[in-house]
Design a protein around this motif. Sequence first.
Motif, PDB file in Angstrom:
ATOM      1  N   GLN A  82       2.297 -15.461   6.353  1.00 57.59           N
ATOM      2  CA  GLN A  82       0.891 -14.566   6.658  1.00 57.59           C
ATOM      3  C   GLN A  82       1.064 -12.933   6.260  1.00 57.59           C
ATOM      4  OE1 GLN A  82       0.039 -15.390  10.922  1.00 57.59           O
ATOM      5  NE2 GLN A  82      -1.027 -17.300  10.181  1.00 57.59           N
ATOM      6  N   GLY A  85       1.521 -12.738   2.636  1.00 61.27           N
ATOM      7  CA  GLY A  85      -0.074 -12.722   2.053  1.00 61.27           C
ATOM      8  C   GLY A  85      -0.810 -11.638   2.313  1.00 61.27           C
ATOM      9  N   GLN A  86      -0.735 -10.976   3.476  1.00 59.77           N
ATOM     10  CA  GLN A  86      -1.617  -9.670   3.878  1.00 59.77           C
ATOM     11  C   GLN A  86      -0.949  -8.661   2.833  1.00 59.77           C
ATOM     12  OE1 GLN A  86      -2.002  -8.784   7.804  1.00 59.77           O
ATOM     13  NE2 GLN A  86      -2.521 -10.948   8.522  1.00 59.77           N
ATOM     14  N   GLY A  88       0.151  -8.553  -0.226  1.00 58.89           N
ATOM     15  CA  GLY A  88      -0.483  -9.115  -1.479  1.00 58.89           C
ATOM     16  C   GLY A  88      -1.587  -8.731  -1.795  1.00 58.89           C
ATOM     17  N   ARG A  89      -2.447  -8.676  -0.665  1.00 59.12           N
ATOM     18  CA  ARG A  89      -4.096  -8.408  -0.529  1.00 59.12           C
ATOM     19  C   ARG A  89      -4.304  -6.732  -0.371  1.00 59.12           C
ATOM     20  NH1 ARG A  89      -4.605 -13.468   2.702  1.00 59.12           N
ATOM     21  NH2 ARG A  89      -4.601 -12.067   4.462  1.00 59.12           N
ATOM     22  N   ALA A  90      -3.271  -6.090   0.001  1.00 56.45           N
ATOM     23  CA  ALA A  90      -3.215  -4.808   0.147  1.00 56.45           C
ATOM     24  C   ALA A  90      -3.485  -3.976  -0.986  1.00 56.45           C
ATOM     25  CB  ALA A  90      -2.225  -4.228   1.117  1.00 56.45           C
TER      26      ALA A  90
END
Length: 90
Positions: A82, A85-86, A88-90
């Motif tokens: 998680q 993943g976060q 990578g989205r930042a």
Amino acid sequence: MEDPDDFGGPVFQQARRMLDEGRFDDALSLFAERARVDPHYKTYELYGECLLRSGRPAEAVLPLAAACALNRGARPRVLLAQSLGQIGRA
């Protein structure tokens, strides 16, 4: 087998309560101190979870990776995924 809910003494239990109550900054300082005194996988796992829940996924990677190295359970790996993943989205 060790019960993670009955681990770590009063400081650890207080930090868990603070995490559950959303008092992340208070919990982080207690988890950090507990990890320094007794580097246990559950302390690292909850320290990382606290960082993740407080919106600091990049900082959560190291303690969650340590928790994964010290324990083969699924939960620290899920939290680590998680946090990555976060990031990578930042």
